[in-house]
Scaffold this active site. Structure first.
Site, PDB file in Angstrom:
ATOM      1  N   LYS A 195      21.063  37.567   8.664  1.00  0.00           N
ATOM      2  CA  LYS A 195      21.734  37.200   9.916  1.00  0.00           C
ATOM      3  C   LYS A 195      21.631  35.677  10.073  1.00  0.00           C
ATOM      4  O   LYS A 195      20.765  35.154  10.774  1.00  0.00           O
ATOM      5  CB  LYS A 195      21.074  37.959  11.078  1.00  0.00           C
ATOM      6  CG  LYS A 195      22.014  38.276  12.209  1.00  0.00           C
ATOM      7  CD  LYS A 195      21.419  39.286  13.159  1.00  0.00           C
ATOM      8  CE  LYS A 195      21.976  39.178  14.553  1.00  0.00           C
ATOM      9  NZ  LYS A 195      23.424  39.363  14.687  1.00  0.00           N
TER      10      LYS A 195
HETATM   11  N1  PMP Z   1      27.266  43.374  12.289  1.00  0.00           N
HETATM   12  C1  PMP Z   1      27.184  42.129  12.747  1.00  0.00           C
HETATM   13  C2  PMP Z   1      28.005  41.073  12.108  1.00  0.00           C
HETATM   14  C3  PMP Z   1      26.347  41.827  13.828  1.00  0.00           C
HETATM   15  O1  PMP Z   1      26.268  40.576  14.304  1.00  0.00           O
HETATM   16  C4  PMP Z   1      25.613  42.860  14.434  1.00  0.00           C
HETATM   17  C5  PMP Z   1      24.734  42.569  15.620  1.00  0.00           C
HETATM   18  N2  PMP Z   1      23.442  42.190  15.260  1.00  0.00           N
HETATM   19  C6  PMP Z   1      25.722  44.161  13.906  1.00  0.00           C
HETATM   20  C7  PMP Z   1      26.567  44.374  12.831  1.00  0.00           C
HETATM   21  C8  PMP Z   1      24.947  45.296  14.471  1.00  0.00           C
HETATM   22  O2  PMP Z   1      23.594  45.217  14.113  1.00  0.00           O
HETATM   23  P1  PMP Z   1      22.454  45.743  15.067  1.00  0.00           P
HETATM   24  O3  PMP Z   1      22.787  47.123  15.413  1.00  0.00           O
HETATM   25  O4  PMP Z   1      21.216  45.634  14.257  1.00  0.00           O
HETATM   26  O5  PMP Z   1      22.444  44.851  16.248  1.00  0.00           O
END
Ligand code: PMP
Length: 308
Positions: free
Chosen positions: A154
């Site tokens: 991320k």
């Molecule tokens: N994809 C992207 C590009 C994101 O930014 C997020 C948000 N964190 C998610 C998927 C979903 O991930 P999560 O459920 O861990 O928040």
């Protein structure tokens, strides 16, 4: 009064005291990794429940490793900080925590090595991110590839890709973008994972389809399998498969679980929220607000201390 706090340069301070200089490496080059963690308010318990905070901190450590950023705090310490910030901030509404590991040196020069890293974390009140049901389109922007910037990490810089897609979608009158990967298969939304329901099965793109390995997605799959006996499959999805899906929904920390009722101006299923999405939603929202005893281990209770 409730007031946002942040962990910055080793201390918890009021948010307005957490400021970085303009030459900070991460600000100039997107050399930071981050997380988003929800604090979900439960009115009956007068408690904020932090959702799967440890899993988020573990993913932060993984992102740091991929980007060669030194993380100075232990996972335990990061979890304690998240709780402390939430309690000190004292909001009685849904909040969002943003931990970040960033190259903090105020030095020019694109690289990852021979620079200092630091950790910060801030909290802000954060209501629902998407409307109750979302109308989506397929973005003309492709999802970044693992061969470019790995989306499994991320990385702040990746969100320029997401921002291009989100703005294009909204300027065209849609709520959210669905991005295809370099191979032309469905990857994810600008900040959400995507699911399709076909013939009673739940289908989502796998980790090799250039998605962030979502913690909400993992939780929803566990609930579908264990509580509703629904089979979950990770496989490639074509754009046109979205058009004939029975149901589509998105998951994410910001978006929670949001039904998608339209894709590229075609109604998904009947155009209303489908039965699988509805059942899963009910379960999911109870779990994240600490209302399901079986999944209480996903929730860390934060008791606000600020008198109101
Ligand atoms: N994809 C992207 C590009 C994101 O930014 C997020 C948000 N964190 C998610 C998927 C979903 O991930 P999560 O459920 O861990 O928040």
């Amino acid at each position: 009064m409730p007031h946002s706090h942040a962990y910055f340069q080793g201390n918890i301070v009021p948010l307005e005291q957490a400021k970085i200089g303009v030459m900070t490496h991460a600000f100039n080059y997107g050399t930071a990794v981050f997380e988003g963690i929800r604090g979900n308010w439960n009115e009956d318990d007068q408690t904020t429940y932090l959702f799967r905070v440890r899993e988020h901190m573990e993913r932060l450590a993984q992102s740091s490793k991929i980007m060669m950023l030194e993380l100075h705090e232990s996972i335990d310490k990061l979890c304690e900080l998240a709780l402390e910030i939430t309690e000190r901030s004292g909001f009685s509404e849904d909040v969002y925590l943003r931990p970040m590991v960033y190259l903090s040196s105020e030095q020019l020069g694109v690289r990852l090595h021979n620079l200092e890293s630091d950790t910060l974390m801030f909290l802000t009140p954060f209501p629902a991110y998407l409307p109750e049901v979302a109308r989506c389109h397929t973005s003309t922007w492709r999802r970044v590839d693992d061969t470019g910037i790995p989306p499994r990490a991320k990385v702040t810089g990746i969100y320029a890709n997401s921002a291009l897609a989100k703005t294009e979608a909204q300027k065209n009158g849609f709520d959210e973008a669905i991005m295809l990967n370099a191979n032309g298969h469905v990857s994810e939304g600008s900040g959400e994972n995507i699911f399709v329901v076909r013939n009673g099965k739940l289908i989502t793109p796998g980790p090799a389809d250039n998605v962030l390995e979502g913690i909400t997605a993992k939780s929803v799959m566990e609930l579908a399998q264990k509580e509703l006996g629904i089979e979950c499959v990770e496989r490639e999805i074509d754009r046109s498969e979205l058009y004939i899906a029975d149901e589509v929904f998105m998951t994410g920390t910001a978006a929670h679980l949001t039904p998608v009722v339209e894709v590229d101006r075609r109604a998904v299923g009947t155009g209303a929220i489908g039965p699988v999405t509805a059942r899963l939603s009910q379960l999911f929202y109870d779990c994240i607000r600490g209302k399901n005893a079986k999944y209480k281990h996903w929730c860390t209770p934060a008791r606000v201390r600020v008198p109101r």
